[in-house]
Design a protein around this motif. Structure first.
Motif, PDB file in Angstrom:
ATOM      1  N   PHE A   1       4.315   1.145  -9.433  1.00 29.55           N
ATOM      2  CA  PHE A   1       5.506   0.844  -8.644  1.00 29.55           C
ATOM      3  C   PHE A   1       5.146   0.733  -7.167  1.00 29.55           C
ATOM      4  N   GLY A   2       5.795  -0.171  -6.447  1.00 31.29           N
ATOM      5  CA  GLY A   2       5.585  -0.263  -5.003  1.00 31.29           C
ATOM      6  C   GLY A   2       5.785  -1.668  -4.482  1.00 31.29           C
ATOM      7  N   LEU A   3       5.423  -1.856  -3.225  1.00 34.56           N
ATOM      8  CA  LEU A   3       5.545  -3.154  -2.567  1.00 34.56           C
ATOM      9  C   LEU A   3       4.210  -3.872  -2.487  1.00 34.56           C
ATOM     10  N   HIS A   4       3.150  -3.227  -2.978  1.00 35.91           N
ATOM     11  CA  HIS A   4       1.807  -3.799  -2.845  1.00 35.91           C
ATOM     12  C   HIS A   4       1.623  -5.003  -3.758  1.00 35.91           C
ATOM     13  N   SER A   5       0.616  -5.794  -3.467  1.00 33.75           N
ATOM     14  CA  SER A   5       0.297  -6.955  -4.296  1.00 33.75           C
ATOM     15  C   SER A   5      -0.050  -6.495  -5.714  1.00 33.75           C
ATOM     16  N   GLY A   6       0.565  -7.137  -6.704  1.00 32.89           N
ATOM     17  CA  GLY A   6       0.317  -6.781  -8.093  1.00 32.89           C
ATOM     18  C   GLY A   6       1.220  -5.687  -8.623  1.00 32.89           C
TER      19      GLY A   6
ATOM     20  N   HIS B   1      11.485   4.990  -5.782  1.00 31.57           N
ATOM     21  CA  HIS B   1      11.286   5.722  -4.526  1.00 31.57           C
ATOM     22  C   HIS B   1      12.533   6.473  -4.084  1.00 31.57           C
ATOM     23  N   LEU B   2      13.633   6.348  -4.833  1.00 33.50           N
ATOM     24  CA  LEU B   2      14.897   7.004  -4.511  1.00 33.50           C
ATOM     25  C   LEU B   2      15.211   8.044  -5.576  1.00 33.50           C
TER      26      LEU B   2
ATOM     27  N   VAL C   1      11.579   9.865  -2.649  1.00 34.79           N
ATOM     28  CA  VAL C   1      10.711  10.668  -3.505  1.00 34.79           C
ATOM     29  C   VAL C   1       9.442   9.873  -3.818  1.00 34.79           C
ATOM     30  N   ARG C   2       8.455  10.596  -4.343  1.00 36.44           N
ATOM     31  CA  ARG C   2       7.228   9.922  -4.757  1.00 36.44           C
ATOM     32  C   ARG C   2       7.468   9.228  -6.091  1.00 36.44           C
ATOM     33  N   PRO C   3       7.196   7.931  -6.206  1.00 40.74           N
ATOM     34  CA  PRO C   3       7.416   7.221  -7.477  1.00 40.74           C
ATOM     35  C   PRO C   3       6.631   7.846  -8.619  1.00 40.74           C
TER      36      PRO C   3
END
Length: 489
Positions: free
Chosen positions: A94-99, A108-109, A87-89
Motif C-alpha cells: 500500500f502507498g503512493l510509490h511506483s508499483g 493510512h487512516l 496509522v501505519r498501513p
C-alpha cells in the motif's frame, strides 16, 4: 470520481467552507476526504485541491499535477502537521510509490475514522443530492478489518522481462498488475496461496493465456475460477489437481464466457455455500454468482435489515433485486408471503432452487412462507407494473450501483396521480385499491444513487427517511455501502 462530480464537489466545498486557514506559503489545510479517499483542501483564493494521501486536519505541501477552472488534483509531498488518525498501513504494497497496489485507498487512516468519513459521505450525498436528512443515524455496521475479502478477481500475467508470473490487483491508476507477495484483506489461507499460485501458473504450458483467477470462498469451500484462452493440456490439468490437493481448493475452469464455467472435477465435490445462522438458512451458490464480498458483514447486514423491516406473520413483502435470495429467504422465515423480483433469469432459477432446498430441510412447524420469484427488467418499471405486482405491506430494495430510479419513480408517479398533482400521469387500471408499502428498507452500494432515489421517495412519493447509516463492507477502500429506512408520512 468523474470530472463532473469533482466540479460539483468543489463548488459545494468552496461555498460551504469559510476562509482558508492562514498558513505559510505553499501549505494547505486538509478539511475532509472525498469519495476517492483524497484529502480535500482549499487555497486562499477558494480553489479546491484534491490531494492523494492527505488526511483531514493535516497541514501539507502538495504537488499539483492537474488544473481545472475550480479545482486541482495534487500528490502529497510533505506533512507539516500529522492527523492523530494516521496509522501505519498493514500491507507493504500500500502507498503512493511506483508499483503500489491499487486495491485499497485508506489503509493510512484508522479504521474507525474510515467509518466516520463514510458516514459523512452518506449524509452529504443525502442532503446535497436528495435534500433529505435522516431522522435517525444508525450505528455503523462494522466487522473484521483484515482477511475479510471472500470474493476477488485477481488479474494474472506472465512477464517475460521478470521471468515470472504476477497474480493480484492492479497498481494505483495503472493497467499493470502490482507485484504482490501478500494481501492482508484476503482470507489468511488465500493470502498464503499468492506466491504458490504464481509458481503454479508459471509452470503451466498455458501461462501466457490465463489472464484471470476469480476467488469465491464459502463457509467451508474455497473455489478458484481459472480463465484460460486456450485448451489446457493434460499436464496442466494434472498440475491444477496437485495444487488443489495440496491447498484444499476447488478448481473451476472458464474457457469462454461466464456460462462456460464448470468444475474441473465434479465427482464428490462439496457444494459452495454460506450460512445465515440467525435464520437457519444455507445459501448454495456458484463461484460466478453475485454474493457479498464480506460474509461477516453480510450476516449482520441481513439481520439488521430484517429487524428494521419488521415483517409480521400477516404481511406480504416484496424483495426487489433479490439476486440469489440473500434477503428473500430470511424474510420468508417471518412474513406471510414473499415475492422476489430480479433482472436475471439465471439468478431467479437459482433463487427458486435455494428456496426449495431450504424448505425441504426445515421442520414443518418452521416452514418458509409461500414465496415466488419473477424475472423482470427493474430499470424499466412503470406504475402499471407496480399495481400488477399487487399490494405489499413492506419492501426490501437492494439494487446494484445504478440504484432503483425506475422503481422509485413509478412509486412517486402513483402518489402524485392520487394527489391529482399538475402534470401527473393518470392512475393506471386497478390502482384504485392499490396501497403503497408502509415501510421500505433500501440497501445501497452507491450513496449518490441512494440519495437520488431518496429525494424521489421523500419529496414525491410521500415517505419520510426515518433512519440511515453506513455498512463498512469494504474496509480500507473508499467504497460506501449503506442502508436507509423509509416510512409513509
Amino acid at each position: 470520481m468523474s470530472e463532473t462530480n469533482k466540479d460539483d464537489r468543489a463548488a459545494l466545498l468552496a461555498e460551504a467552507a469559510g476562509p482558508a486557514t492562514e498558513l505559510p506559503p505553499g501549505w494547505l489545510e486538509v478539511v475532509s476526504m472525498d469519495m476517492d479517499a483524497q484529502g480535500v483542501a482549499r487555497k486562499s483564493d477558494g480553489k479546491v485541491v484534491f490531494i492523494d494521501g492527505a488526511l483531514p486536519t493535516e497541514w501539507v505541501s502538495a504537488n499539483t499535477h492537474r488544473k481545472k477552472n475550480n479545482w486541482e488534483a495534487a500528490s502529497l509531498m510533505a506533512i507539516h502537521r500529522e492527523s492523530a488518525q494516521r496509522v501505519r498501513p498493514g500491507c507493504p504494497h500500500f502507498g503512493l510509490h511506483s508499483g503500489a497496489c491499487g486495491g485499497c485507498k485508506m489503509q493510512h487512516l484508522h479504521v474507525g475514522a474510515q467509518v466516520a468519513v463514510k458516514q459523512r459521505v452518506l449524509e452529504d450525498n443525502l442532503w446535497h443530492l436528495g435534500k433529505v436528512k435522516a431522522e435517525t443515524i444508525l450505528r455503523p455496521i462494522e466487522g473484521p478489518a483484515w482477511g475479510y475479502r471472500y470474493r476477488a478477481r485477481l488479474s494474472v500475467r506472465y512477464v517475460p522481462k521478470k521471468g515470472e508470473v504476477l497474480v493480484g490487483f492492479h497498481e494505483r491508476k495503472s493497467r499493470y498488475i502490482a507485484d504482490m507477495q501478500t494481501c492482508k484483506i484476503l482470507p489468511p489461507h488465500v493470502d498464503a496461496m499468492l506466491m504458490p499460485l504464481r509458481a503454479l501458473i508459471g509452470g503451466l504450458q498455458a501461462r501466457d493465456t490465463c489472464p484471470q483467477i476469480e476467488l469465491a470462498c464459502g463457509d467451508t469451500v474455497t473455489a478458484l475460477v481459472l480463465r484460460h484462452l486456450e485448451p489446457l493440456s493434460e499436464g496442466d490439468l494434472a498440475r491444477l489437481r496437485a495444487f488443489a490437493a495440496e491447498h484444499g481448493v476447488q478448481w473451476w475452469l472458464q474457457p469462454k464466457g461466464p456460462d462456460t464455467v464448470h468444475l474441473l472435477d465434479a465427482d464428490g465435490a462439496e457444494q459452495l455455500a454460506y450460512g445465515l445462522p440467525d435464520f437457519g438458512i444455507t445459501m448454495p451458490f456458484k463461484p460466478t454468482d453475485f454474493t457479498q464480498v464480506n460474509s461477516h458483514i453480510n450476516r449482520v447486514l441481513v439481520t439488521r435489515a430484517l429487524r428494521l423491516l419488521d415483517a409480521g406473520k400477516a404481511e406480504r413483502v416484496i424483495d426487489w433485486f433479490c439476486g440469489l435470495g440473500n434477503f428473500t429467504l430470511p424474510i420468508a422465515t417471518q412474513a406471510r408471503e414473499v415475492l422476489g423480483i430480479e433482472g436475471s433469469e439465471a439468478l431467479v432459477a437459482r433463487s427458486r432452487e435455494n428456496y426449495e432446498k431450504n424448505q425441504a430441510q426445515r421442520p414443518v412447524q418452521q416452514a418458509l412462507a409461500a414465496t415466488s420469484f419473477v424475472a423482470r427488467n427493474l430499470f424499466e418499471m412503470t406504475p402499471e407494473m407496480l399495481v400488477a405486482d399487487g399490494v405489499a405491506d413492506k419492501w426490501l430494495v437492494d439494487p446494484p450501483r445504478e440504484g432503483a430510479f425506475a422503481l422509485s419513480k413509478a412509486l412517486a408517479d402513483l402518489h402524485q396521480a392520487r394527489l391529482g398533482a399538475e402534470g401527473a400521469p393518470p392512475l393506471p387500471a386497478g390502482a384504485a385499491h392499490w396501497v403503497p408499502p408502509q415501510r421500505i428498507v433500501y440497501v445501497s452500494c452507491n450513496p449518490a444513487t441512494l440519495a437520488r432515489d431518496a429525494g424521489l421517495l421523500v419529496h414525491q412519493a410521500g415517505y419520510r427517511c426515518v433512519a440511515a447509516g453506513v455498512v463498512n463492507m469494504f474496509p480500507h477502500t473508499a467504497h460506501v455501502e449503506s442502508m436507509a429506512v423509509f416510512e409513509r408520512a
